[in-house]
Design a protein around this motif. Sequence first.
Motif, PDB file in Angstrom:
ATOM      1  N   VAL A  25     -31.669  14.642   3.825  1.00  0.00           N
ATOM      2  CA  VAL A  25     -32.746  15.252   3.038  1.00  0.00           C
ATOM      3  C   VAL A  25     -32.485  16.759   3.074  1.00  0.00           C
ATOM      4  N   PRO A  26     -32.086  17.363   1.951  1.00  0.00           N
ATOM      5  CA  PRO A  26     -31.838  18.808   1.946  1.00  0.00           C
ATOM      6  C   PRO A  26     -33.147  19.579   2.092  1.00  0.00           C
ATOM      7  N   LEU A  27     -33.109  20.659   2.865  1.00  0.00           N
ATOM      8  CA  LEU A  27     -34.311  21.465   3.062  1.00  0.00           C
ATOM      9  C   LEU A  27     -34.479  22.442   1.897  1.00  0.00           C
ATOM     10  N   PRO A  28     -35.610  22.387   1.178  1.00  0.00           N
ATOM     11  CA  PRO A  28     -35.827  23.275   0.034  1.00  0.00           C
ATOM     12  C   PRO A  28     -36.435  24.612   0.463  1.00  0.00           C
ATOM     13  N   ILE A  29     -35.780  25.261   1.411  1.00  0.00           N
ATOM     14  CA  ILE A  29     -36.320  26.484   2.020  1.00  0.00           C
ATOM     15  C   ILE A  29     -35.299  27.608   1.907  1.00  0.00           C
ATOM     16  N   GLN A  30     -35.753  28.765   1.435  1.00  0.00           N
ATOM     17  CA  GLN A  30     -34.905  29.962   1.389  1.00  0.00           C
ATOM     18  C   GLN A  30     -35.163  30.778   2.651  1.00  0.00           C
ATOM     19  N   PHE A  31     -34.513  30.390   3.732  1.00  0.00           N
ATOM     20  CA  PHE A  31     -34.771  30.989   5.034  1.00  0.00           C
ATOM     21  C   PHE A  31     -34.614  32.505   5.007  1.00  0.00           C
ATOM     22  N   GLU A  32     -33.482  32.975   4.464  1.00  0.00           N
ATOM     23  CA  GLU A  32     -33.184  34.405   4.518  1.00  0.00           C
ATOM     24  C   GLU A  32     -34.191  35.227   3.724  1.00  0.00           C
TER      25      GLU A  32
ATOM     26  N   ARG B 280     -38.562  11.829  21.243  1.00  0.00           N
ATOM     27  CA  ARG B 280     -37.134  11.957  20.915  1.00  0.00           C
ATOM     28  C   ARG B 280     -36.918  12.052  19.412  1.00  0.00           C
ATOM     29  N   TRP B 281     -35.937  12.832  19.038  1.00  0.00           N
ATOM     30  CA  TRP B 281     -35.525  12.880  17.639  1.00  0.00           C
ATOM     31  C   TRP B 281     -34.533  11.748  17.427  1.00  0.00           C
ATOM     32  N   PHE B 282     -34.864  10.847  16.525  1.00  0.00           N
ATOM     33  CA  PHE B 282     -34.025   9.660  16.405  1.00  0.00           C
ATOM     34  C   PHE B 282     -33.744   9.360  14.935  1.00  0.00           C
ATOM     35  N   PRO B 283     -32.672   9.919  14.385  1.00  0.00           N
ATOM     36  CA  PRO B 283     -32.343   9.638  12.975  1.00  0.00           C
ATOM     37  C   PRO B 283     -32.073   8.152  12.757  1.00  0.00           C
ATOM     38  N   ARG B 284     -32.474   7.676  11.622  1.00  0.00           N
ATOM     39  CA  ARG B 284     -32.196   6.291  11.242  1.00  0.00           C
ATOM     40  C   ARG B 284     -31.779   6.270   9.771  1.00  0.00           C
ATOM     41  N   GLU B 285     -31.302   5.141   9.326  1.00  0.00           N
ATOM     42  CA  GLU B 285     -30.870   5.006   7.937  1.00  0.00           C
ATOM     43  C   GLU B 285     -32.085   4.769   7.040  1.00  0.00           C
ATOM     44  N   VAL B 286     -32.714   5.848   6.646  1.00  0.00           N
ATOM     45  CA  VAL B 286     -33.902   5.767   5.789  1.00  0.00           C
ATOM     46  C   VAL B 286     -33.448   5.526   4.349  1.00  0.00           C
ATOM     47  N   PRO B 287     -34.014   4.571   3.643  1.00  0.00           N
ATOM     48  CA  PRO B 287     -33.621   4.297   2.251  1.00  0.00           C
ATOM     49  C   PRO B 287     -33.758   5.544   1.379  1.00  0.00           C
ATOM     50  N   LEU B 288     -32.869   5.661   0.395  1.00  0.00           N
ATOM     51  CA  LEU B 288     -32.856   6.830  -0.477  1.00  0.00           C
ATOM     52  C   LEU B 288     -34.198   7.026  -1.175  1.00  0.00           C
ATOM     53  N   GLU B 289     -34.809   5.968  -1.632  1.00  0.00           N
ATOM     54  CA  GLU B 289     -36.088   6.083  -2.339  1.00  0.00           C
ATOM     55  C   GLU B 289     -37.147   6.739  -1.453  1.00  0.00           C
ATOM     56  N   GLU B 290     -37.167   6.352  -0.187  1.00  0.00           N
ATOM     57  CA  GLU B 290     -38.138   6.922   0.752  1.00  0.00           C
ATOM     58  C   GLU B 290     -37.813   8.389   1.036  1.00  0.00           C
ATOM     59  N   ARG B 291     -36.519   8.688   1.190  1.00  0.00           N
ATOM     60  CA  ARG B 291     -36.121  10.074   1.453  1.00  0.00           C
ATOM     61  C   ARG B 291     -36.395  10.958   0.242  1.00  0.00           C
TER      62      ARG B 291
ATOM     63  N   ARG C 189     -40.033  15.347   9.532  1.00  0.00           N
ATOM     64  CA  ARG C 189     -40.037  14.052  10.201  1.00  0.00           C
ATOM     65  C   ARG C 189     -39.000  14.027  11.316  1.00  0.00           C
ATOM     66  N   HIS C 190     -39.190  13.130  12.241  1.00  0.00           N
ATOM     67  CA  HIS C 190     -38.264  12.984  13.353  1.00  0.00           C
ATOM     68  C   HIS C 190     -37.133  12.008  13.061  1.00  0.00           C
ATOM     69  N   ASP C 191     -37.269  11.199  12.027  1.00  0.00           N
ATOM     70  CA  ASP C 191     -36.365  10.069  11.858  1.00  0.00           C
ATOM     71  C   ASP C 191     -35.397  10.206  10.688  1.00  0.00           C
ATOM     72  N   VAL C 192     -35.288  11.400  10.091  1.00  0.00           N
ATOM     73  CA  VAL C 192     -34.315  11.611   9.025  1.00  0.00           C
ATOM     74  C   VAL C 192     -33.405  12.779   9.409  1.00  0.00           C
ATOM     75  N   ILE C 193     -32.254  12.832   8.770  1.00  0.00           N
ATOM     76  CA  ILE C 193     -31.321  13.933   9.004  1.00  0.00           C
ATOM     77  C   ILE C 193     -31.480  14.927   7.859  1.00  0.00           C
ATOM     78  N   TYR C 194     -31.897  16.138   8.190  1.00  0.00           N
ATOM     79  CA  TYR C 194     -32.010  17.198   7.192  1.00  0.00           C
ATOM     80  C   TYR C 194     -30.695  17.974   7.139  1.00  0.00           C
ATOM     81  N   ILE C 195     -30.471  18.675   6.042  1.00  0.00           N
ATOM     82  CA  ILE C 195     -29.285  19.519   5.919  1.00  0.00           C
ATOM     83  C   ILE C 195     -29.696  20.818   5.237  1.00  0.00           C
TER      84      ILE C 195
END
Length: 400
Positions: free
Chosen positions: A68-75, A1-12, A105-111
Motif C-alpha cells: 500500500v503506497p503512502l500518499p504522504i509528501q513527507f518533505e 506485533r507488526w505482522f504483515p499478511r497477504e491482504v487481497p488487493l481489493e481490500e488494500r 494498519r499493522h497487517d499490511v506492508i506500506y511503501i
Amino acid sequence: RWFPREVPLEERCKHYKWLYDQTAFLRPKEHKVTLDTKDPQNEINRQFVKRTHAMATDNNCEGFGPFVPLPIQFEDYVKIYYAKGHASELNVNTHWKNILTPLLRHDVIYITVTWMDYGIGDIQEWFPNILTLSGGGYGHAAIPLWRHDFEPIALDPKRPLPPLLVSFTGKPHFYTRGRMMAELNERHWTRGPTMQKKIEATLKMGKQLTHSKDKRDTVTIYHGEQWMNVLKSTRVHLVARGFGRAAYALQESIAFGIVPIFIYDDIPWIPYAEKLDWGQFAAVINVSMLSATLEDFTKMDDATYRKMRANVLKVREYFTMEGILKQIFGFMQTPQDPSASMISCIVKPISYSGKTSKDGAPRVPGVSIVGPGSNQMECCIPSTINETMLRCARERNCIS
C-alpha cells in the motif's frame, strides 16, 4: 506485533483510498513562507504520490504489488511544520506518531519514497511495516538522490580531453568532507582559496580553464555559481557524502555524463548496487582510499577514460526522473522478480547519518537480527525481502 499478511488487493485498494482522503493535509500544494512547489529535491516523492494515486483511480490499484503506497509528501509537510514554528511546541517525530497511529494498519506492508538524510526518521521505528526507498541514506533500499535531469556534456572523440583532471564543486563541510578537504589541501591542491576568484573571472570572460602546471595539483576545488561550467571542463567529479550518506552530486555527475568518484565513510549508499557494475563507470571508495584512487586516475590513459565516460552514458537513464520512477514502480509491482527493477533491498543502517550509533559509539554499520521468539523490532533482511516477509506471514514464525 507488526505482522504483515497477504491482504487481497481489493481490500488494500479500499484502505489506500480511505488513507488518501484522510491524509489530504499531508500533501501541501504551496506555502507562502518556505515551500516552493518547483523545488526539485521533493519531486520524486511528489511524483510517487501522484502516480500511485492515478493507479488507484484509473486501474483499481493494479501496480501496487503486495504494498500500500503512502500518499504522504513527507518533505513538503516537514518544511511547513518548521516554517510555522510548530517544532518548538512539539517534536516533529512525536507529531508524526500522533498523526499516523490511528491511520496505519499493522497487517499490511506500506511503501514510500524519500530523499531526506534521515529517511522518514523515527516513523520507521514506530511503524516497521513501512518499506522505505531512500535517496538520502537511511531506509531499506537506495535510490538516486535526484536533483535535475541535466543535459549530458558531449565528449568530442576528435578533440582533447577536458583540461581539469579532477574537480570538487561541493560544500566543504559535513563529516567526511572535512577529512577529505584536509587531505586535498595537504597533498592535491596547492593554489588555495584565492583560485576561486580566478576561476570565476576566467569563466565570466568566456575563456577555457586550464589545468595547473604544478603536478601536485591533482584536484581543482571550487564552490560557487560557476560550478556547472567547471564540470564542463572536468574529466572526473569528486563526490563526497553530505550530512546524509548520499550526495546530489552523484546523480548530477551521471546526468552530465561525467565519471564520478563517490566517497563514503561507514556505508556506501549507492543506488542499484547489486545490478550495476559501478567499477565500469565510476569509483566508489572509502575516504581512506582517496589519495590512492586519485593516483590511479592520474595514470589512466585517454582510451580507458573515454570508455568509462561512454559507460556513464549507458547507465544515465537509470538516474533520470523517469528512469528512477520506472525502477520504483517495477520494484513495487513485482518485488519477487529480480529482473523487474534495478532496486535491491539492503540491511537498514543502525543510525540515520552514520555519525554515531544509537548508543553513542563511533560510526559503524550494524544490524539487528530477528529470529523466532525474538523481542527485537528490526530485521536483518536480505535482498529477497518480500519473499521473506510473505513466507514469515504464512509460517507465522517471525515478527516483521
